[in-house]
Design a protein around this motif. Structure first.
Motif, PDB file in Angstrom:
ATOM      1  N   GLY A 175       0.779  -1.233   0.000  1.00  0.00           N
ATOM      2  CA  GLY A 175       0.000   0.000   0.000  1.00  0.00           C
ATOM      3  C   GLY A 175       0.805   1.274   0.000  1.00  0.00           C
ATOM      4  O   GLY A 175       0.382   2.271   0.593  1.00  0.00           O
ATOM      5  N   LEU A 176       1.972   1.305  -0.669  1.00  0.00           N
ATOM      6  CA  LEU A 176       2.789   2.517  -0.703  1.00  0.00           C
ATOM      7  C   LEU A 176       2.234   3.529  -1.704  1.00  0.00           C
ATOM      8  O   LEU A 176       1.827   3.159  -2.815  1.00  0.00           O
ATOM      9  N   ASN A 177       2.248   4.796  -1.320  1.00  0.00           N
ATOM     10  CA  ASN A 177       1.902   5.884  -2.212  1.00  0.00           C
ATOM     11  C   ASN A 177       3.118   6.177  -3.068  1.00  0.00           C
ATOM     12  O   ASN A 177       4.109   6.713  -2.593  1.00  0.00           O
ATOM     13  N   LEU A 178       3.043   5.826  -4.364  1.00  0.00           N
ATOM     14  CA  LEU A 178       4.219   5.883  -5.219  1.00  0.00           C
ATOM     15  C   LEU A 178       4.727   7.311  -5.410  1.00  0.00           C
ATOM     16  O   LEU A 178       5.932   7.554  -5.458  1.00  0.00           O
ATOM     17  N   GLU A 179       3.822   8.271  -5.503  1.00  0.00           N
ATOM     18  CA  GLU A 179       4.236   9.655  -5.685  1.00  0.00           C
ATOM     19  C   GLU A 179       5.031  10.141  -4.478  1.00  0.00           C
ATOM     20  O   GLU A 179       6.071  10.782  -4.617  1.00  0.00           O
ATOM     21  N   LYS A 180       4.565   9.823  -3.274  1.00  0.00           N
ATOM     22  CA  LYS A 180       5.288  10.229  -2.069  1.00  0.00           C
ATOM     23  C   LYS A 180       6.636   9.529  -1.965  1.00  0.00           C
ATOM     24  O   LYS A 180       7.615  10.115  -1.517  1.00  0.00           O
ATOM     25  N   LEU A 181       6.685   8.272  -2.407  1.00  0.00           N
ATOM     26  CA  LEU A 181       7.940   7.523  -2.343  1.00  0.00           C
ATOM     27  C   LEU A 181       8.974   8.132  -3.277  1.00  0.00           C
ATOM     28  O   LEU A 181      10.125   8.351  -2.894  1.00  0.00           O
TER      29      LEU A 181
END
Length: 323
Positions: A254-260
């Motif tokens: 469930g990682l937010n790719l943009e934030k990563l």
């Protein structure tokens, strides 16, 4: 002896060491030896750096038992403009024949100043107790303090290996001495549970890390890692060597790719929620050395503002299969 003072030069293998000692009072009887405000110093030869200091507010040695309300020791070393100081003090109740000791009101401190590789001076300090049993080759300890400004606590066994639970409030990796050259790891030995409230490495942050930590022979092994990052979780294991080489592998949940992407200084060409697996490696905090592969499923994704779902639907309508 009142107002006792002593100094001498010791020569060994053509190297001269300086020795000095002083005391307000020293008393010797057949039954006991005692002293008040006792101090001693050992200075290294001119071609080496570092001084060793020991002292006691008061001590008494009788029937092979050493008792003192406060004994202290310190060591300093210099390397160019960089100075490192180690200090420890404690009350002491030691049985010399049984080789057991109780150290209460224990305080220890490490400070590093003048290190050009650090954004600021580094310090770590702790206080608590330690019960040492040399024949059993063990020592029980309870310590708490700060590490690079972050609170920490440790409860467990300290010898021959540190075993127990280590907790850190937060840690900024750039503030830790010699992250690019972790030779000091070869001096550490730990096995137990690790909990860290927050980790920061440049723009990347992670929180609530929980892992099994094994540190031996200069290699850090983190197993069963669970850490929150980019609105999701990373799960897996990691290894770090004393040369600052590291590898990590595991699952993305469930990682937010943009934030990563943003947190590690990259351009967020992809957005969406990611699940999958990953395998990455690098050297220290140098992002140019980072390499990795990943197998992921992207939910609600878009690429440069184009809906990934729409693109897939178009492709899927023209061919039999699409991924």
């Amino acid at each position: 002896f009142d107002a006792f003072k002593f100094s001498a030069d010791l020569t060994q293998e053509n190297k001269t060491w300086g020795v000095s000692a002083a005391a307000d009072k020293l008393r010797f009887t057949p039954e006991e030896t005692s002293g008040v405000n006792v101090s001693a110093a050992l200075s290294r030869p001119e071609d080496e750096t570092g001084d060793i200091h020991v002292g006691a507010v008061e001590f008494k040695l009788a029937a092979a038992r050493l008792v003192s309300p406060e004994m202290r020791a310190s060591y300093t070393e210099a390397a160019g403009e960089k100075f490192t100081a180690y200090e420890v003090s404690s009350s002491v109740d030691a049985e010399l024949l049984t080789k057991k000791a109780q150290l209460e009101n224990l305080t220890a401190r490490i400070t590093v100043t003048g290190d050009a590789a650090l954004p600021a001076d580094f310090s770590a300090q702790g206080s608590g107790f330690m019960n040492v049993d040399i024949p059993a080759d063990t020592a029980q300890a309870g310590l708490s303090g700060t590490f690079a400004g972050a609170p920490f606590s440790f409860n467990g066994i300290t010898h021959p290996r540190f075993k127990g639970e280590l907790m850190l409030g937060n840690i900024e990796l750039k503030a830790v001495p010699r992250f690019q050259s972790l030779a000091w790891l070869k001096l550490a030995d730990f096995d137990g549970e690790l909990r860290i409230g927050q980790i920061a490495a440049g723009g990347f942050t992670a929180s609530q890390l929980h892992s099994r930590l094994n540190l031996a022979e200069g290699v850090v092994h983190l197993s069963r890692v669970i850490v929150n990052a980019a609105d999701g979780r990373l799960l897996g294991e990691a290894k770090l060597t004393s040369e600052a080489d590291w590898v990590m592998a595991g699952k993305l949940d469930g990682l937010n790719l943009e934030k990563l992407f943003t947190s590690v200084g990259g351009k967020p060409v992809l957005t969406g929620i990611v699940n999958g697996t990953f395998d990455v490696k690098g050297v220290g905090l140098d992002t140019e050395t980072y390499e990795g592969t990943s197998q992921v499923r992207l939910l609600r994704g878009s690429y440069n503002g184009i809906s990934a779902r729409s693109v897939r639907d178009v492709v899927a309508g023209r061919v039999k299969e699409a991924a």
